[in-house]
Every structure is written in structure tokens, then in C-alpha cells.
Design an enzyme around this catalytic site. Structure first.
Site, PDB file in Angstrom:
ATOM      1  N   SER A 274       1.064  -1.300   0.168  1.00 29.39           N
ATOM      2  CA  SER A 274      -0.119   0.071  -0.224  1.00 29.39           C
ATOM      3  C   SER A 274       0.716   1.219  -0.124  1.00 29.39           C
ATOM      4  O   SER A 274       1.779   1.100   0.498  1.00 29.39           O
ATOM      5  CB  SER A 274      -0.796  -0.018   1.328  1.00 29.39           C
ATOM      6  OG  SER A 274      -1.690   1.198   1.311  1.00 29.39           O
TER       7      SER A 274
ATOM      8  N   TYR B   4      -1.066  -0.109  10.239  1.00 24.84           N
ATOM      9  CA  TYR B   4      -1.344  -0.700   8.995  1.00 24.84           C
ATOM     10  C   TYR B   4      -0.177  -0.500   8.125  1.00 24.84           C
ATOM     11  O   TYR B   4       0.159  -1.171   7.483  1.00 24.84           O
ATOM     12  CB  TYR B   4      -2.778  -0.245   8.316  1.00 24.84           C
ATOM     13  CG  TYR B   4      -3.043  -0.635   7.029  1.00 24.84           C
ATOM     14  CD1 TYR B   4      -3.476  -1.962   6.719  1.00 24.84           C
ATOM     15  CD2 TYR B   4      -2.813   0.604   6.061  1.00 24.84           C
ATOM     16  CE1 TYR B   4      -3.783  -2.204   5.260  1.00 24.84           C
ATOM     17  CE2 TYR B   4      -3.153   0.229   4.684  1.00 24.84           C
ATOM     18  CZ  TYR B   4      -3.664  -1.175   4.334  1.00 24.84           C
ATOM     19  OH  TYR B   4      -3.682  -1.357   2.953  1.00 24.84           O
TER      20      TYR B   4
END
Length: 260
Positions: A140, A153
């Protein structure tokens, strides 16, 4: 003509994983679909096998569960048909660092870090022995941006990027291609599962566009593919600066600014 290698895809019941499954089936690859939701996997498997005349095996598994993870590892080690691993399964973060509890932290690290690493480790020796194959890890852009305040995350996705780059250096010369794909906000169910209101986001990429772009990078054998990055030179500049920084490290003594 030899049949293309089978592809094992985690998190393949919906979203990015399901789209990867459709695209590889369209290319003539047999599939092994891994996710928790067996009912959804069964529906997808039937659709893809009928539409593209490929064999689709369903392997229900929760990759945060040790027994399930072991079963998928065994599949990757033992099934000689599988030549491509798509490490897609992951979970997002809702709220700040202070909003997280111990269970959610453990689950996120287990899924986003541990399972990705162990599954890659399970298939890598066989791919190296064959001198062929690919490992694709879905990261990501959040892993590049601590400013986004998704600390856990983002840290897991930074790990995925680093792991992928390291594996490409180690395994690439031995015939194994390793790619990290770094999406930005993409229309998937991950947002709902994380409890994030997507209406707050100004822009979001459709999952089909994301996967199609990632596969362009795959076919070009890019080590890092960032579909939402429109100025390609930014990534090259970042890597040049990083390598210059490494070159400036003098491990024998501390820098002058730290000596009194």
C-alpha cells in the site's frame, strides 16, 4: 503447448483477489483460491471455471489461524502445479494507534505480515529449484506515508514493500520474479470491514483498473508497481536518494553532530 503455471491467490473471495483470479483465469491459468468465505469462493470458482475452461480449486482458510496457515503452506510446498503466489489477503486499520486493542493488533500483524512472509517462504525454495515462478505481494502507498496516521497498518505495508524488494534481490537472480504492488484507496470491501466511511475520501480507484495496471507492471517485471503514481520519476528519485544515504553511512564512528 505447456499449460501456464497455476496461481494461488489469498483473499480471493472479493475485491482485488477476486479480480486477480478472473484476470489469470482469462490468461488460461488454473487457480487455487484461498479465503475464509467458502460459499463465495465456490460461486467464484464455478463462474471462472465455466467461463474460461480452467481448473479452480477452493481452499478455505483463515490465515490468522495457525492450522489453516499450515494447510496453505503445505499446498504451496507440495503442489508442483503452482508457480505463482499472489499474497493479497490483508486487513485495514480503523482509528488511531490509541484506538487499537491487543487482539486487533495481533490479527493485523498475523495477516499482513506473518502470513505474507510464511507463504512466500513456503513456495520460494520450490520456485528457486525450478528456476521460474513469481511472488506478488500487495502492499500500500500508506507504507510510504506515516503522515496518513495509520501507524500499524502502514508499518505492516512498509514491511511488505521491504520484504518484496529484499526477495527480488535474493531470488531474482535465481529465476524468481518478486513484485510489490502499492495501491492507494481502491473500491473493495476492506473499507467496510475496517469500519471506515469511504464517503470521506475524495478519490478512489476501481478495483479492475488497479489490477489491470498491476498486471502491466507484472508483465514488465517491475519490482515495485505503484498504479496511482503519475510521476514515475518520483520513485526513481526516492531510490537514488535512499542509495546515496546508504553510501554515506560510516559505521566505524558516529557522525560529528553526535560527538561532543
Amino acid at each position: 503447448m505447456n499449460r501456464p503455471a497455476a496461481v494461488l491467490i489469498t483473499g480471493s473471495s472479493t475485491g482485488i483477489g477476486a479480480t486477480y483470479a478472473a484476470r489469470f483465469a482469462q490468461r488460461g491459468h488454473d487457480l487455487v483460491l484461498v479465503a475464509r468465505d467458502k460459499a463465495r469462493l465456490d460461486v467464484l470458482a464455478q463462474q471462472l471455471s465455466e467461463k474460461f475452461d480452467v481448473t479452480v480449486e477452493v481452499l478455505p482458510a483463515d490465515l490468522t489461524n495457525q492450522d489453516d496457515l499450515l494447510r496453505v503452506e503445505r499446498k504451496l510446498r507440495d503442489d508442483e502445479r503452482i508457480g505463482v503466489l499472489i499474497n493479497n489477503a490483508g486487513m485495514g486499520q480503523s482509528g488511531s494507534f490509541l484506538d487499537q486493542d491487543a487482539q486487533r493488533i495481533e490479527q493485523m500483524i498475523a495477516l499482513n505480515v506473518t502470513s505474507v512472509t510464511r507463504l512466500a517462504a513456503a513456495i520460494a525454495p520450490r520456485l528457486v529449484n525450478n528456476g521460474d515462478g513469481a511472488i506478488v505481494n500487495i502492499g500500500s502507498v500508506v507504507g510510504l506515508a506515516p503522515e496518513f496516521s495509520m501507524s500499524i497498518y502502514g508499518a505492516t505495508k512498509s514491511y511488505v514493500q521491504f520484504l518484496s524488494q529484499g526477495l527480488q534481490i535474493e531470488l531474482g537472480p535465481r529465476g524468481v520474479y518478486v513484485q510489490a504492488v502499492l495501491p492507494a484507496a481502491t473500491r473493495t470491501e476492506l473499507w467496510d470491514r475496517a469500519g471506515i466511511d469511504v464517503s470521506r475520501l475524495a478519490e478512489m480507484m476501481d478495483v479492475e483498473e488497479l489490477v489491470d495496471a498491476a498486471l502491466v507492471g507484472y508483465d514488465r517485471r517491475e519490482p515495485i508497481t505503484i498504479p496511482p503514481l503519475h510521476v514515475e520519476e518520483r520513485w526513481a528519485s526516492l531510490q537514488t536518494a535512499r542509495q546515496a544515504l546508504i553510501g554515506d553511512l560510516k559505521q566505524g564512528q558516529a557522525a560529528a553532530r553526535y560527538r561532543q
